[in-house]
Scaffold this motif. Structure first.
Motif, PDB file in Angstrom:
ATOM      1  N   ILE A   1      -1.402   8.611 -16.223  1.00  0.00           N
ATOM      2  CA  ILE A   1      -1.200   9.737 -15.319  1.00  0.00           C
ATOM      3  C   ILE A   1      -2.252   9.797 -14.222  1.00  0.00           C
ATOM      4  N   GLU A   2      -3.495   9.298 -14.518  1.00  0.00           N
ATOM      5  CA  GLU A   2      -4.541   9.381 -13.498  1.00  0.00           C
ATOM      6  C   GLU A   2      -4.251   8.530 -12.273  1.00  0.00           C
TER       7      GLU A   2
ATOM      8  N   ALA B   1      -0.697  10.559   1.445  1.00  0.00           N
ATOM      9  CA  ALA B   1      -2.145  10.430   1.608  1.00  0.00           C
ATOM     10  C   ALA B   1      -2.474   9.564   2.819  1.00  0.00           C
TER      11      ALA B   1
ATOM     12  N   TYR C   1      -1.658   8.643 -10.544  1.00  0.00           N
ATOM     13  CA  TYR C   1      -1.059   9.535  -9.555  1.00  0.00           C
ATOM     14  C   TYR C   1      -2.110  10.200  -8.678  1.00  0.00           C
ATOM     15  N   PHE C   2      -3.329  10.325  -9.182  1.00  0.00           N
ATOM     16  CA  PHE C   2      -4.413  10.950  -8.423  1.00  0.00           C
ATOM     17  C   PHE C   2      -5.316   9.914  -7.754  1.00  0.00           C
ATOM     18  N   LEU C   3      -5.543   8.781  -8.431  1.00  0.00           N
ATOM     19  CA  LEU C   3      -6.436   7.770  -7.901  1.00  0.00           C
ATOM     20  C   LEU C   3      -5.845   7.049  -6.691  1.00  0.00           C
TER      21      LEU C   3
ATOM     22  N   ILE D   1       3.996   6.894  -3.464  1.00  0.00           N
ATOM     23  CA  ILE D   1       2.974   7.807  -3.974  1.00  0.00           C
ATOM     24  C   ILE D   1       1.827   7.960  -2.982  1.00  0.00           C
ATOM     25  N   GLY D   2       1.462   6.847  -2.334  1.00  0.00           N
ATOM     26  CA  GLY D   2       0.344   6.885  -1.396  1.00  0.00           C
ATOM     27  C   GLY D   2       0.718   7.256   0.023  1.00  0.00           C
TER      28      GLY D   2
ATOM     29  N   PRO E   1      -3.548   8.067  -4.358  1.00  0.00           N
ATOM     30  CA  PRO E   1      -3.636   8.837  -3.107  1.00  0.00           C
ATOM     31  C   PRO E   1      -5.068   9.004  -2.611  1.00  0.00           C
ATOM     32  N   LEU E   2      -6.034   9.129  -3.523  1.00  0.00           N
ATOM     33  CA  LEU E   2      -7.428   9.304  -3.106  1.00  0.00           C
ATOM     34  C   LEU E   2      -7.941   8.064  -2.387  1.00  0.00           C
TER      35      LEU E   2
END
Length: 257
Positions: A15-16, A217, A18-20, A213-214, A22-23
Motif C-alpha cells: 500500500i505504501e 503528482a 501509492y504514497f511513495l 498513479i503518478g 507520487p512523492l
C-alpha cells in the motif's frame, strides 16, 4: 525484438507504493519544470529502490514524454525551432544505433564515463567564476545527437548531455532554453516509447496503471516548478542548471560504482 514477459508485480505491490510513487514523481517533475531536465535521473534511481526496473524505465519515459509535451505546448512561442531541427537528424540516427546496440554494451562503464564528463563540465563552469557554459558551435549538434540518441535508447541517461549542448547554444533566455530542450525531449522520448512498444516493455501488466498513479503528482510538480522557474533570473537559472549537472553527474558515477 521480442515482447517482454508479463510482470504481475504491480498487482501485489504494498500500500505504501501509492504514497511513495507520487512523492518521488512530484519531486522529479518539480526539478524538470525548473531546469528542463533531470526527472529521470532523480526519479529512476529512487523508484528503482522499491519497484522493478523493467517497470520504472518505461513508466518514466511515458511520464517524461507527457511532461515534455506539456511544457513545450504551453511555451511553444519560446521554442527555437532552428536549434531543434539541427539536432533531430543525428538524434534519429543515434536512437537507431542505440536500438541496434541494445544490450551489447556494459551500462556500468557508459554511465561512469558520462557521469565523469558531466561532473567535469559542471566543475569547469564553477571554477571559471561563472555558472554560464561557454558558447559552442552548432556543429556539436552532430556528436550530441548521435551520442545522446544512442545513450537515451540504451540507458535513458542522455539528459545531461542535451543540457550541456543547449546551454552552450542558448545563453540569453531561460524560457527559450527550457522550451527548446522540452521540445527536443518530446522527439527523443516519443521515439523511445515507440521502441518500447515494439519490444513489449510498454505492454507489461499494469504499467499504465502505475504511470496513472503518478500522473497527478507530475502535473503538480510541473505547476510548482513552473512557479519557481518564473522567479529565477537568467544567471540564477544558469547556476541552478550547473548545480543540477553536478548532482546528476555525481549520481551517475555513484550508480556505476
Amino acid at each position: 525484438m521480442t515482447r517482454a514477459k508479463s510482470n504481475n508485480y504491480a498487482m501485489t505491490f504494498p500500500i505504501e507504493i501509492y504514497f511513495l510513487v507520487p512523492l518521488v514523481v512530484f519531486g522529479a517533475y518539480t526539478v524538470f519544470a525548473i531546469s528542463g531536465f533531470g526527472s529521470a535521473l532523480v526519479g529512476i534511481p529512487l523508484l528503482s529502490l522499491f519497484l522493478p526496473v523493467q517497470f520504472v524505465v518505461p513508466m518514466s519515459v511515458l511520464n517524461d514524454f507527457l511532461a515534455s509535451l506539456t511544457v513545450a505546448t504551453r511555451e511553444r512561442k519560446h521554442v527555437d525551432w532552428k536549434e531543434c531541427l539541427i539536432v533531430i537528424p543525428p538524434l534519429v540516427i543515434g536512437i537507431s544505433i542505440g536500438v541496434w546496440l541494445l544490450g551489447d554494451l556494459p551500462p556500468r562503464y557508459v554511465q561512469m564515463a558520462l557521469g565523469i564528463f558531466v561532473v567535469g563540465a559542471a566543475l569547469y563552469n564553477l571554477l571559471s567564476g561563472t555558472a554560464n557554459p561557454i558558447a559552442i558551435s552548432k556543429w556539436w549538434s552532430v556528436p550530441t545527437g548521435l551520442i545522446g540518441g544512442a545513450l537515451g535508447a540504451l540507458f535513458g541517461i542522455a539528459g545531461p548531455l542535451w543540457v550541456l549542448y543547449f546551454t552552450g547554444r542558448i545563453k540569453d533566455d531561460k524560457s527559450r532554453l527550457r522550451a527548446t530542450m522540452s521540445t527536443t525531449f518530446v522527439a527523443t522520448t516519443g521515439l523511445r516509447i515507440a521502441m518500447y512498444l515494439l519490444s513489449g516493455l510498454m505492454l507489461q501488466d499494469n504499467l499504465l496503471w502505475l504511470a496513472a498513479i503518478g500522473f497527478p503528482a507530475m502535473l503538480a510538480g510541473l505547476y510548482v516548478g513552473n512557479k519557481v522557474h518564473t522567479r529565477i533570473s537568467v544567471p540564477g537559472m544558469a547556476r541552478f542548471i550547473t548545480g543540477m549537472l553536478f548532482v546528476t553527474g555525481s549520481l551517475l558515477v555513484w550508480r556505476a560504482l
